[in-house]
Design a protein around this motif. Structure first.
Motif, PDB file in Angstrom:
ATOM      1  N   TRP A 225       0.846  -1.210   0.000  1.00 54.13           N
ATOM      2  CA  TRP A 225       0.000   0.000   0.000  1.00 54.13           C
ATOM      3  C   TRP A 225       0.869   1.244   0.000  1.00 54.13           C
ATOM      4  O   TRP A 225       0.652   2.180  -0.752  1.00 54.13           O
ATOM      5  CB  TRP A 225      -0.896  -0.050   1.232  1.00 54.13           C
TER       6      TRP A 225
ATOM      7  N   TRP B 180       2.658   4.780  -3.169  1.00 56.57           N
ATOM      8  CA  TRP B 180       2.692   6.233  -3.046  1.00 56.57           C
ATOM      9  C   TRP B 180       3.627   6.952  -4.008  1.00 56.57           C
ATOM     10  O   TRP B 180       3.277   8.011  -4.507  1.00 56.57           O
ATOM     11  CB  TRP B 180       2.967   6.632  -1.584  1.00 56.57           C
TER      12      TRP B 180
ATOM     13  N   PRO C 196       2.584   8.285  -8.469  1.00 56.81           N
ATOM     14  CA  PRO C 196       2.178   9.462  -9.255  1.00 56.81           C
ATOM     15  C   PRO C 196       3.245  10.550  -9.368  1.00 56.81           C
ATOM     16  O   PRO C 196       3.075  11.461 -10.150  1.00 56.81           O
ATOM     17  CB  PRO C 196       0.976  10.020  -8.469  1.00 56.81           C
ATOM     18  N   LEU C 197       4.325  10.461  -8.616  1.00 59.04           N
ATOM     19  CA  LEU C 197       5.313  11.538  -8.628  1.00 59.04           C
ATOM     20  C   LEU C 197       5.973  11.668 -10.000  1.00 59.04           C
ATOM     21  O   LEU C 197       6.089  10.694 -10.733  1.00 59.04           O
ATOM     22  CB  LEU C 197       6.382  11.270  -7.563  1.00 59.04           C
ATOM     23  N   ASP C 198       6.422  12.881 -10.289  1.00 57.10           N
ATOM     24  CA  ASP C 198       6.920  13.137 -11.645  1.00 57.10           C
ATOM     25  C   ASP C 198       8.431  12.975 -11.742  1.00 57.10           C
ATOM     26  O   ASP C 198       9.102  13.715 -12.430  1.00 57.10           O
ATOM     27  CB  ASP C 198       6.505  14.534 -12.099  1.00 57.10           C
TER      28      ASP C 198
ATOM     29  N   ILE D  72      -2.878  11.911   5.222  1.00 53.84           N
ATOM     30  CA  ILE D  72      -2.255  11.563   3.939  1.00 53.84           C
ATOM     31  C   ILE D  72      -2.853  12.409   2.835  1.00 53.84           C
ATOM     32  O   ILE D  72      -2.142  12.970   1.992  1.00 53.84           O
ATOM     33  CB  ILE D  72      -2.462  10.069   3.651  1.00 53.84           C
TER      34      ILE D  72
ATOM     35  N   SER E 144      -0.833  15.169   0.678  1.00 51.45           N
ATOM     36  CA  SER E 144      -0.642  14.950  -0.753  1.00 51.45           C
ATOM     37  C   SER E 144      -0.742  16.259  -1.529  1.00 51.45           C
ATOM     38  O   SER E 144      -0.252  16.348  -2.647  1.00 51.45           O
ATOM     39  CB  SER E 144      -1.659  13.940  -1.277  1.00 51.45           C
TER      40      SER E 144
ATOM     41  N   SER F   1       2.489  18.272  -2.982  1.00 46.06           N
ATOM     42  CA  SER F   1       3.248  17.951  -4.191  1.00 46.06           C
ATOM     43  C   SER F   1       2.396  18.185  -5.425  1.00 46.06           C
ATOM     44  O   SER F   1       1.218  17.825  -5.457  1.00 46.06           O
ATOM     45  CB  SER F   1       3.692  16.494  -4.146  1.00 46.06           C
ATOM     46  N   ASN F   2       3.012  18.760  -6.444  1.00 44.12           N
ATOM     47  CA  ASN F   2       2.246  19.035  -7.658  1.00 44.12           C
ATOM     48  C   ASN F   2       1.754  17.757  -8.318  1.00 44.12           C
ATOM     49  O   ASN F   2       0.679  17.728  -8.902  1.00 44.12           O
ATOM     50  CB  ASN F   2       3.088  19.860  -8.627  1.00 44.12           C
ATOM     51  N   SER F   3       2.528  16.679  -8.228  1.00 42.37           N
ATOM     52  CA  SER F   3       2.102  15.442  -8.894  1.00 42.37           C
ATOM     53  C   SER F   3       0.799  14.932  -8.304  1.00 42.37           C
ATOM     54  O   SER F   3      -0.087  14.478  -9.023  1.00 42.37           O
ATOM     55  CB  SER F   3       3.160  14.368  -8.723  1.00 42.37           C
ATOM     56  N   TYR F   4       0.700  15.009  -6.985  1.00 43.62           N
ATOM     57  CA  TYR F   4      -0.516  14.501  -6.360  1.00 43.62           C
ATOM     58  C   TYR F   4      -1.702  15.414  -6.635  1.00 43.62           C
ATOM     59  O   TYR F   4      -2.837  14.951  -6.726  1.00 43.62           O
ATOM     60  CB  TYR F   4      -0.320  14.341  -4.856  1.00 43.62           C
TER      61      TYR F   4
ATOM     62  N   GLU G  59      -3.087  14.443  -9.968  1.00 40.98           N
ATOM     63  CA  GLU G  59      -3.825  13.190  -9.986  1.00 40.98           C
ATOM     64  C   GLU G  59      -4.715  13.087  -8.763  1.00 40.98           C
ATOM     65  O   GLU G  59      -4.919  12.002  -8.221  1.00 40.98           O
ATOM     66  CB  GLU G  59      -2.849  12.010 -10.042  1.00 40.98           C
TER      67      GLU G  59
ATOM     68  N   VAL H 279      -5.903   9.894  -6.318  1.00 39.11           N
ATOM     69  CA  VAL H 279      -5.489   9.787  -4.923  1.00 39.11           C
ATOM     70  C   VAL H 279      -6.716   9.667  -4.024  1.00 39.11           C
ATOM     71  O   VAL H 279      -6.773   8.811  -3.140  1.00 39.11           O
ATOM     72  CB  VAL H 279      -4.634  11.015  -4.521  1.00 39.11           C
TER      73      VAL H 279
ATOM     74  N   MET I 285       5.022  26.229 -11.564  1.00 40.05           N
ATOM     75  CA  MET I 285       3.631  25.957 -11.910  1.00 40.05           C
ATOM     76  C   MET I 285       2.657  26.739 -11.044  1.00 40.05           C
ATOM     77  O   MET I 285       1.483  26.388 -10.990  1.00 40.05           O
ATOM     78  CB  MET I 285       3.332  24.472 -11.706  1.00 40.05           C
TER      79      MET I 285
END
Lengths: 233, 951
Positions: free
Chosen positions: A181, A185, A188-190, B547, B551, B554-557, B560, B564, B905
């Motif tokens: 799980w 995490w 999704p990070l770039d 969490i 989240s 961060s731009n990535s989270y 998406e 998430v 961004m």
């Protein structure tokens, strides 16, 4: 990805609560060490014989892991089976093998519910990952517990293991699932690293969680093994 | 005895006793958000100064001696054709791109002219600065400055430009300006135009009104002589993009229409361009204000949105070319084998370059530099000094150096004035750096170049290298300034932001204490449910919430976020499943919940793929679902029919559920009204769709009147509910009363929300009903019967609300708004009305319905009638918890925006997310307060409890 998904089983059967034979600390140590060694062996085979690893060919590497784990786990854990009177060693191995597809299915569904890709391209990876998770979670338990719903529920849903062998079932399974799980995490990070792909980081997480939990379960066996034995006497 | 205490408590505390924490929270949040936004979004001071002709004498540069103002005018008339949302690939030949697409090579005339006359006509790739909305771009184009994010907020109000600008300079210097097309221009410049033909710009469904108006006035005006600058702003491409997307037949038709118009414009100008004729010295500029994505969205900072085109052409015989070191063009053969060259420039430079060409003072606040290639189009008008022994290109360079000198002086003047007048200007380091670069350039100018220029007998051998060095020095200065302005011009007021965050944290603590206090009041019931799950559940709730909140850092989270949220929802579903296995009940519900969240997950993925198509930050996100779903005719029909069936089912279900006896008169009629609305919506869809070929009534009636009737019914239902609230006597017990009220409220909202959501509406409504039902069932397995802890269920409720936001095809960016929804039932644009509709569409499923539906979680929980006091305390506590969950996530967004305020961004991703979240928070708070007015009625005490009072 998955979380405690392994908690349910299909058959309902009144447990006769015949306790499994206690497992000594040294025995538990040997079992856990063997599990780890097999894992290392699988990685070694993949790395040196086929020169692949989880990142380059996750599907095949996961296949090696679960195919080498399967005999060791079933053979080792069947020794500690419940209801020795009614269940032979081979029977325990048999139900352990039966537990493979069931556990894989549960893990697969859990992963899909949590967002694993379902494209045809990812299907072999997901299936192999689910089979590996099944080795970590349901196979040992189905060897030991069989189809006793009450025991399954107690160990996996309520997290109340009773006796040293049950620590060996409960903790690594939870560790693998929780590790997986958390392993999801970074996905999704770039950072654009190859290991962020499904199911690589999740597999790493699961294996890491599994290993940590194996060590922890040894600790629990050491700590709680003695009082348990005393109580039983 | 206890009962009499509680009932007297109700009488004592009244409604306010339960609701004051909610109102206090609302006020605190409003204050925090106001302070933070004031510090975060207010970024640039607009200076009121103007440039004047006489100013130039303060500069070290050569002032012209023949009566012209700052620079020698190179053109005396300008035709400016603005094509809204003109993508760069509409203009440039398709050979410039990897793949030829249907919308490319449609504006043939521009590239033909550019290739036939490379010296007098040029195509530029113009890079705009985000935000790429029309109003912001027009501001940037005319002022030569950088618009800030706060202007986006003003974009809906369109205020007049206060800063000095190009149009203002034209008027001040006696030039006459004629405008036609987009009425944004008349809003920006209310008193500047000699004549104007504005057309409304906000109705995106209308592709032709603005364009036809432009066409009607453009060609006749070209023959008239009463103007110096003509502006024609076409909107069709922008609207076609918004409605149909770039790859569509209407878009191609529009482009081809523009092609013919431009052909005729060029023809007319050409014919009139002979010596002594009216267009002898005219410059034609065809440009876009911004680009658009393939979906037709714009506003952000992705390459597709930022890259637009400028085509400029002068109608004199070309004489010289730009020295190669200042030429940025790249050339390619087009499909016909002609050589087409495309240069590149910043849109920022447009204002100052055109001002220089027309010979008017540069706008005071412009920070651009004169673009050499665009400036070169006017090169042939300066061959005045026949005495000089210089080549034409040297004369050009001489002029250009002087123009740059004035340009640099003007920019330096602005920077100095800005730092003097603005509280937080540029930092001292930056200022001294700018000053030293400028001093260097100016030194060179005064000590060598100026002398060389004044000495006419110089030959080009000594002059040209000096000029080139001079131009390079000015370039260096101007680039330094514009880079600095780009990076630092967001002037955050950290004190205000800090205060805002502080108040936000105080509100969190306040909410938390309120919950704890309510728990204490339930001390006796808490002890009865000494279940370990109560603690585990709370801990787990905080864990998931933590969490989710983290989240947002961060731009990535953030990109998406839908996935998430769904991941967490599924996790909570799995935990609920585990719990239900322990309890041995609600097993089917928890499995159903997991299936539902899996289903949600696929829908969110479709939405994400749509977002990825437009987003600058998500590349190569291809969804397999879209691949499956496209290209099947059956799907088209299913997409038409299934929603209607779903809606019919929904109506039938509603009728069935509410036919129970406890639905009294006001609620009965509300439900009936909703069912009627559903039927009307189905009729609306049938008449709207062309698949069925039934003409039940005139199309326009179906299209506009039915939605309006639905809105009217919804409004009537809400009024009826309010009316019932005032005058109804309750003869029911409070629990049943609460259920009836909640159902009525939800059904009153549902019709509007479904109508606005379009075809997906009924399905999403079904998903929310089923999801809500499952969560209600989970209340059973959580804690004891009496336990006040429902934080886990409330978190699930909030997570599913978030998932529904993404399921219904939204995401947290301005291109994630479904503008089409604002025009369901209305053709013309009225700000408040359309904004309300858009807000209902955006937040209907994710805020309005969940907040009003929250009492279900209580109402289903208690079998027995526990009295008003108990129920109300529970309700207010639950609303506080829900508000707390929203507030925590928003606080983290605010923190994230503060931390990332210098991030690349920030305007593209974080600021929109911030605006969405803050709006979300305030709307949630307001709705919670409204709900508290509605649900906490002052009515008499529970009749069943009366005897106990008498004791």
């Amino acid at each position: 990805m998955d979380r405690r998904k392994s908690s349910e089983k299909t058959t309902w059967k009144a447990s006769t609560m015949v306790p499994s034979p206690p497992i000594s600390a040294s025995e538990a140590f040997i079992v856990n060490t063997l599990c780890v060694l097999v894992l290392v062996f699988a990685f070694w085979v993949a790395n040196s014989l086929y020169s692949i690893n989880l990142v380059t060919d996750p599907s095949l590497t996961l296949f090696f892991i679960w195919i080498t784990e399967l005999p060791i786990v079933t053979l080792l854990y069947s020794r500690y089976r419940r209801n020795r009177q009614r269940c032979t060693y081979l029977g325990a191995v048999g139900r352990g093998v039966l537990g493979v597809p069931v556990g894989a299915l549960l893990n697969f569904l859990g992963a899909v519910a949590l967002g694993a890709p379902v494209t045809l391209q990812y299907l072999p990876k997901t299936v192999n990952w689910a089979l590996m998770m099944s080795m970590f979670t349901t196979v040992p338990a189905s060897c030991v517990l069989g189809s006793s719903w009450a025991d399954w529920r107690r160990i996996f849903a309520q997290t109340k293991p009773n006796g040293s062998i049950e620590y060996l079932l409960c903790l690594p399974a939870h560790g693998a699932v929780i590790g997986a799980w958390f392993g999801a995490w970074p996905m999704p990070l770039d950072w654009e690293r190859p290991w962020q792909e499904w199911p690589i980081s999740v597999s790493y997480g699961a294996i890491a969680g599994y290993l940590v939990a194996l060590v922890a379960s040894l600790g629990f066996v050491l700590a709680c093994g003695r009082p348990q034995n005393i109580k039983r006497e | 005895m206890k009962q009499s205490e509680t009932t007297s408590l109700v009488a004592e505390r009244g409604k306010w006793g339960y609701t004051w924490p909610l109102w206090t929270t609302l006020l605190l949040h409003l204050l925090a958000v106001f302070l933070f936004t004031a510090g975060f979004l207010l970024t640039r001071t607009e200076l009121p100064h103007r440039s004047h002709c006489s100013d130039v004498s303060h500069s070290p540069c050569l002032s012209s001696n023949n009566g012209s103002c700052w620079t020698k005018p190179a053109a005396n008339r300008l035709v400016l054709v603005v094509l809204d949302a003109l993508r760069f690939d509409f203009v440039a030949p398709s050979t410039f791109f990897a793949e030829s697409k249907p919308w490319m090579d449609r504006l043939q005339v521009l590239k033909n002219v550019a290739s036939a006359r490379p010296l007098s006509a040029r195509i530029f790739k113009a890079i705009a600065d985000p935000p790429t909305t029309s109003l912001q771009r027009l501001k940037g184009l005319t002022t030569g400055g950088l618009p800030t994010f706060v202007d986006v907020g003003n974009s809906f109000g369109a205020p007049a430009i206060v800063e000095d600008n190009f149009i203002n300079q034209l008027v001040l210097n006696g030039k006459k300006v004629v405008m036609m097309g987009d009425d944004t221009w008349t809003q920006l410049f209310p008193h500047h135009f000699e004549r104007s033909y504005p057309y409304p710009s906000f109705n995106v469904k209308d592709l032709h009104t603005v364009d036809n108006g432009c066409i009607d006035h453009l060609l006749p005006s070209l023959y008239e002589e009463d103007w110096d600058v003509l502006i024609a702003h076409f909107l069709g491409v922008d609207h076609a993009g918004h409605i149909f997307g770039v790859d569509s037949a209407p878009m191609i038709e529009k482009l081809e229409q523009y092609n013919t118009i431009l052909e005729r414009v060029i023809e007319v100008l050409e014919n009139q361009s002979g010596p002594g004729k009216s267009h002898e010295n005219t410059l034609l500029v065809v440009m876009g204000d911004h680009g658009q994505t393939l979906n037709g969205d714009h506003g952000g900072g992705s390459a597709e949105e930022v890259e637009t085109a400028i085509f400029a052409m002068s109608f004199k015989k070309p004489i010289s070319s730009v020295p190669p070191e200042f030429d940025s063009c790249s050339c390619q053969l087009d499909l016909d084998g002609k050589n087409v060259c495309v240069s590149s420039m910043q849109q920022l430079d447009f204002a100052v370059t055109v001002s220089a060409l027309l010979g008017i003072p540069f706008p005071y606040g412009s920070i651009g530099h004169i673009n050499p290639e665009l400036y070169a189009l006017g090169a042939d008008s300066w061959n005045l000094d026949a005495s000089q022994k210089l080549s034409e290109s040297d004369i050009w360079m001489q002029n250009y150096a002087n123009a740059l000198c004035i340009n640099s002086w003007q920019v330096k003047r602005y920077v100095d004035a800005y730092s003097a007048s603005s509280a937080v200007g540029f930092s001292n380091d930056d200022l001294s750096r700018i000053a030293s670069v400028y001093a260097q350039a100016e030194n060179h100018w005064s000590h060598s170049t100026k002398k060389l220029l004044l000495d006419i007998q110089n030959d080009s051998d000594t002059l040209v290298p000096a000029l080139k060095r001079q131009i390079d020095a000015y370039f260096k200065f101007l680039t330094t300034v514009s880079e600095l302005a780009r990076s630092k011009w967001t002037e955050f007021d950290l004190k205000m932001m800090g205060t805002g965050i502080g108040i936000m944290l105080i509100s969190l603590i306040f909410q938390f204490l309120t919950i704890l206090r309510a728990n204490k009041q339930h001390g006796e019931t808490l002890s009865s449910s000494g279940n370990s799950w109560v603690i585990t559940g709370s801990v787990f709730t905080f864990f998931l919430l933590g969490i989710r909140a983290c989240s947002f850092l961060s731009n990535s989270y953030i990109l998406e976020e839908g996935k998430v949220a769904n991941f967490l929802l599924s996790t909570s579903g799995i935990v609920a499943l585990r719990q239900s296995v322990i309890k041995g009940k609600a097993l089917i519900e928890s499995i159903g919940f997991l299936i539902l969240s899996t289903f949600c997950r696929f829908v969110i993925e479709v939405g994400l793929s749509k977002q990825a198509a437009t987003s600058a930050f998500m590349k190569d996100y291809t969804s397999w679902i879209v691949n499956i779903a496209s290209g099947l005719v059956v799907w088209d029909y299913a997409a038409e029919v299934v929603p209607m069936l779903a809606l019919i089912l929904l109506a039938a279900w509603l009728y069935n559920v509410t036919s129970g006896s406890f639905f009294d008169w006001p609620w009965k009629y509300v439900i009936l009204g909703t069912i009627l609305s559903y039927v009307l919506i189905i009729v609306h869809w049938i008449t709207d769709s062309n698949k069925f070929g039934v003409a039940l009534m005139a199309e326009s009636i179906g299209r506009n009147y039915i939605p309006r009737i639905v809105y009217a019914i919804a409004l009537g239902q809400l009024l009826l509910l309010g009316f019932g609230q005032l005058f109804m006597k309750n003869c029911l017990d409070y629990k049943a009363n609460l259920v009836a009220k909640t159902t009525a409220m939800l059904s009153a909202w549902s019709s509007t929300v479904i109508l606005l959501s379009g075809k997906q509406g009924p399905m999403v409504a079904f998903a929310s009903i089923v999801g809500g039902y499952f969560i209600m069932k989970f209340v059973d397995i959580e804690g004891g019967k009496q336990g006040p802890h429902r934080s886990f269920s409330i978190l699930q409720w909030s997570l599913s609300a978030t998932c529904l936001f993404f399921c219904s095809g939204h995401w947290c960016a301005f291109d994630g708004l479904r503008y089409g929804a604002a025009f369901i039932g209305f053709e013309e644009f009225v700000l408040v009305r359309q904004a309300i509709l858009l807000a209902i569409d955006t937040f209907g499923f994710s805020i309005i319905l969940p907040v009003f539906g929250l009492p279900f979680l209580i109402a289903t929980k208690y079998e027995a009638n526990l009295g008003k006091h108990f129920l109300f305390t529970q309700l207010s506590q639950m609303y506080t918890t829900y508000g707390l969950i929203t507030a925590i996530t928003t606080t983290f967004t605010i923190l994230c925006v503060t931390i990332q305020r210098r991030h690349l961004m920030v305007w593209g991703l974080f600021a929109p997310k911030f605006v969405f979240d803050v709006f979300n928070l305030i709307l949630t708070d307001v709705l919670i307060c409204l709900a508290s007015i509605y649900y906490f009625d002052q009515g008499k005490d529970d009749p069943e409890l009366k005897p106990s009072v008498a004791e």
